[in-house]
Scaffold this motif. Structure first.
Motif, mmCIF file in Angstrom:
data_model
loop_
_atom_site.group_PDB
_atom_site.id
_atom_site.type_symbol
_atom_site.label_atom_id
_atom_site.label_comp_id
_atom_site.label_asym_id
_atom_site.label_seq_id
_atom_site.Cartn_x
_atom_site.Cartn_y
_atom_site.Cartn_z
ATOM 1 N N ARG A 47 -0.149 9.353 -9.840
ATOM 2 C CA ARG A 47 0.717 8.635 -8.908
ATOM 3 C C ARG A 47 1.708 9.613 -8.287
ATOM 4 N NH1 ARG A 47 2.609 3.450 -12.392
ATOM 5 N NH2 ARG A 47 2.376 4.924 -14.112
ATOM 6 N N GLU A 49 4.231 9.867 -4.629
ATOM 7 C CA GLU A 49 4.724 9.442 -3.314
ATOM 8 C C GLU A 49 4.019 8.185 -2.815
ATOM 9 O OE1 GLU A 49 4.353 12.779 -0.750
ATOM 10 O OE2 GLU A 49 5.908 13.951 -1.780
ATOM 11 N N GLU A 51 1.188 6.989 -3.634
ATOM 12 C CA GLU A 51 -0.275 7.045 -3.638
ATOM 13 C C GLU A 51 -0.784 7.073 -5.076
ATOM 14 O OE1 GLU A 51 -3.117 9.580 -0.925
ATOM 15 O OE2 GLU A 51 -2.687 10.744 -2.755
ATOM 16 N N ARG A 53 -4.195 8.172 -7.040
ATOM 17 C CA ARG A 53 -5.436 8.919 -6.822
ATOM 18 C C ARG A 53 -6.148 9.188 -8.151
ATOM 19 N NH1 ARG A 53 -7.823 12.182 -3.046
ATOM 20 N NH2 ARG A 53 -6.142 11.729 -1.548
ATOM 21 N N VAL A 83 -8.952 7.090 -3.750
ATOM 22 C CA VAL A 83 -7.572 6.661 -3.532
ATOM 23 C C VAL A 83 -7.510 5.132 -3.557
ATOM 24 C CG1 VAL A 83 -5.602 6.658 -1.953
ATOM 25 C CG2 VAL A 83 -7.036 8.704 -2.174
ATOM 26 N N PRO A 87 -2.033 0.408 -3.592
ATOM 27 C CA PRO A 87 -1.307 0.998 -4.724
ATOM 28 C C PRO A 87 -0.176 0.121 -5.245
ATOM 29 C CG PRO A 87 -0.711 2.095 -2.674
ATOM 30 C CD PRO A 87 -1.877 1.215 -2.356
#
Length: 297
Positions: A47, A49, A51, A53, A83, A87
């Motif tokens: 994790r 910013e 995002e 992934r 991604v 989120p």
């Protein structure tokens, strides 16, 4: 490993969450290795910013076919090109996984306690002396290196040692969790050892009413085991299991229950029997004489 399909071709966010729930449930019920990899990839995603992934480095190297299947499953739960497309729901994913895991463990624990209860109340099996030694030896060989069994084995050794030269039966008190929090095979083997092989009896001391099933139970050594046989059992215990720093399971003490003097290899008991025999004969003769005198006069 990334997928190039447009996000519009995949399910909605709600469908992604439902797919994730089904995937987690399937993982715990089937223990599928590929599904387990997907669950781990999601749980330990990076994790940064805002995002989320996928980090493929956390799983072992896999072939292209397996990687493709994992990527397909990731897409079905909302991870496109590694991604997460929503989120903001990542914490919900983690909470869902924790709940499913908790429910699964609760279900397995309930099943285990049901089996434990059946084992406690199943008809007992009679063993010969040689068979008892053989079964105890087999148990010790199988679990002597088990960390979870170490304290139990040491406790059993202490209980047997304490019984030597004592008329009062040894009592051994500990939580049922000693059985149920270890592997199911250990639970089955240890309960069978105590009840069927060694002939322990048991009585519950504190019945758990909190739902945690942490009942306290007292086990009593078999009153028909002689000191001679108990000593032969003690010799079977591996030295490492009785000299290590592991604390023995439970509380071991002498109870108020008695066993036959014939089972006790104790010089004091022998002397007591030798003393009581002539006293008994004298008392019998005296009572007989009194009866004769009373009859005659």
């Amino acid at each position: 490993m990334a997928l190039t399909s447009s996000s519009s071709s995949f399910s909605s966010c709600e469908e992604h969450i439902n797919n994730w729930e089904n995937l987690c449930d399937k993982f715990y019920t089937e223990n599928n290795e590929l599904i387990g990899s997907v669950v781990s990839l999601v749980e330990f995603a990076i994790r940064s910013e805002g995002e989320v992934r996928i980090n493929w480095t956390i799983i072992d190297k896999i072939d292209d076919d397996s990687a493709a299947k994992i990527s397909q499953m990731l897409a079905q739960i909302g991870f496109i090109n590694d991604v997460m497309i929503h989120p903001e729901y990542y914490e919900s994913y983690l909470a869902t996984k924790r709940k499913i895991r908790s429910d699964w463990h609760r279900k397995k624990a309930a099943e285990l306690y049901q089996e434990f209860d059946r084992l406690l109340h199943s008809p007992t099996t009679q063993y010969t002396q040689l068979h008892r030694r053989s079964e105890l030896q087999t148990f010790l060989n199988q679990y002597k290196s088990s960390v979870g069994a170490a304290s139990f084995i040491k406790g059993l050794w202490h209980a047997l040692r304490l019984q030597i030269n004592h008329e009062n039966l040894v009592s051994w008190t500990f939580l049922d969790d000693i059985f149920t929090q270890n592997e199911p095979d250990f639970m089955r083997a240890s309960v069978n050892l105590l009840i069927n092989v060694l002939g322990f009896t048991h009585t519950i001391q504190v019945a758990d009413e909190s739902g945690q099933r942490a009942s306290m139970r007292t086990w009593y050594l078999n009153s028909t085991l002689s000191d001679h046989e108990i000593k032969s059992f003690i010799k079977l215990f591996p030295k490492d299991n009785i000299t290590d720093s592991v604390l023995a399971t439970g509380t071991i003490d002498l109870s108020s229950q008695l066993r036959s003097l014939e089972m006790v290899n104790n010089s004091k008991s022998t002397i007591a029997r030798l003393i009581s025999l002539p006293i008994g004969i004298f008392t019998f003769c005296l009572n007989t004489l009194k009866s004769c005198v009373k009859f005659c006069f």
